[in-house]
Design an enzyme around this catalytic site. Structure first.
Site: not given
Ligand code: SMG
Ligand code: MG
Length: 378
Positions: A303, A226, A200, A275
């Site tokens: 997600g 990622e 992230n 997404k």
């Molecule tokens: O929906 O299972 C899920 C979360 C998946 O890791 C996940 N999302 O950067 O990919 C990403 C993060 C962002 C979540 S912020 C609420």
């Molecule tokens: Mg991510």
């Protein structure tokens, strides 16, 4: 995507907010989340109703968007512009009528999805069929946050998810919680664990200690790294992607199809996390899917801890042919004791793609009874 759908005439449009506690707190490099404060767009058209979920988190920490801001821009900017020329609408009109507004893709996506859901319900067609989906079930991965209990809790959580049948694990990493926990996962579960990491944007390409940590992760046989760096650092991603054997996947950087094409041209990534909520909705999702497919780049569906409304969109999208890799589309019980909709259930590591008209899910009345509503047109 199949032939255009007839427009619908919007009689009422409202924002619906409902808070669902998460079964496990979700910690990433940017903070911890204990609940999902969901913001939904509900369109009541003459022909059918439709639902869309805005995937914003409560604070602007994943990207610039956040739920309070999204509700404000929907109420004061997006919905008035959308409805001003008339209320007979297609989902495509969201892009056309809001072309002059910059950003706010998560808010737009909720509007576009809700209208598309209403059009599809009116036409009696499922979203998956409309998108040209080629699967009736999608492989489910799971995204594991950084547990407060450190490595022992991480091992326990991952073991539980593997026992449940998840086909791959994505672990969140952050400065100081990266190499050791990932090595511990390798030691415990061996090379067979299908493991990837998501930073992230928590690392700085100009800080040697950060690069050293990522270089060490590169030795661990991961499926992907990622979004190690900030979203706008495409060149930094490209420079390190060229050195690492682990493919770089971009998430926050990929705001639309044009950006995906640029990132691929720069070789900033070899995989794209798509997404629908982040990129502005189903239509931009299809454009990214097509652009990546033309270039032989695999994509997967990420997600944002969606309720069943946003998850239904994600699962339909993940059934398109270019979504070759398991996504973060986990079952409802990974997030909530009780989902907003009928739950998505894990069967042999997969979720079934809804087949009923529209997105195939709607909020259950009991949960909706706890929601706050803000009528914007009616
Ligand atoms: O929906 O299972 C899920 C979360 C998946 O890791 C996940 N999302 O950067 O990919 C990403 C993060 C962002 C979540 S912020 C609420
Ligand atoms: Mg991510």
């Amino acid at each position: 995507m199949s032939a255009a759908l007839p427009a619908v005439t919007v009689e009422r449009l409202e924002l619906v907010r409902v808070s669902l506690p998460l079964v496990t707190p979700f910690r990433t490099s940017f903070g911890v989340q204990h609940e999902r404060d969901a913001l939904l767009v509900h369109v009541r058209a003459r022909e059918a109703q439709g639902w869309g979920e805005c995937v914003t988190p409560a604070a602007p920490v994943y990207s610039e968007e956040y739920t309070g801001g999204a509700a404000h821009v929907l109420e004061h900017q997006l919905v008035p512009r959308l409805l001003a020329p008339g209320r007979t609408l297609r989902a495509e009109d969201v892009g056309l009528r809001l072309a002059g507004v910059r950003g706010h893709r998560m808010a737009r996506a909720a509007l576009e999805s809700a209208l598309l859901d209403a059009q599809l319900r009116a036409a009696g067609r499922s979203l998956a069929v409309h998108l040209g989906a080629t699967r009736d079930r999608v492989a489910a991965g799971v995204s594991v946050g950084i547990p407060d209990g450190g490595i022992p809790e991480l091992l326990e959580q991952v073991e539980g998810y593997l026992d449940a049948g998840y086909v791959r694990v994505k672990a969140k990493v952050a400065r100081g919680s990266d190499v050791a926990p990932m090595q511990a996962l390798r030691t415990r579960f061996g090379a067979r664990l299908r493991l990837q990491v998501d930073a992230n944007a928590g690392y700085d390409p100009d800080t040697p200690a950060d690069v050293a940590a990522l270089d060490a992760l590169d030795e661990l046989g991961l499926l992907q790294i990622e979004q190690p760096f900030a979203p706008d650092r495409l060149l930094a991603h490209a420079a390190h992607a060229a050195r690492w054997r682990t493919p770089v996947c971009l998430d926050e950087s990929i705001t639309d199809a044009a950006r995906a094409v640029e990132a691929l041209a720069l070789r900033a990534c070899r995989i794209v996390n798509v997404k629908p909520g982040r990129v502005g909705g189903p239509f931009e999702t299809v454009r990214i899917h097509d652009a990546c497919r033309d270039r032989g780049i695999p994509v997967w569906c990420g997600g944002m801890l969606e309720t069943g409304i946003g998850r239904a969109l994600n699962v339909a999208v993940a059934a398109m042919p270019g979504f070759e890799l398991p996504g973060d589309t986990s079952a409802s019980d990974r997030y909530f004791r009780e989902d907003l909709t009928d739950p998505f259930v894990l069967v042999d590591g997969h979720l079934a793609v809804p087949t009923t008209p529209g997105i195939g899910r709607e909020p259950r009345d009991e949960v909706l009874a706890t929601a706050t509503r803000l009528p914007l047109a009616g």
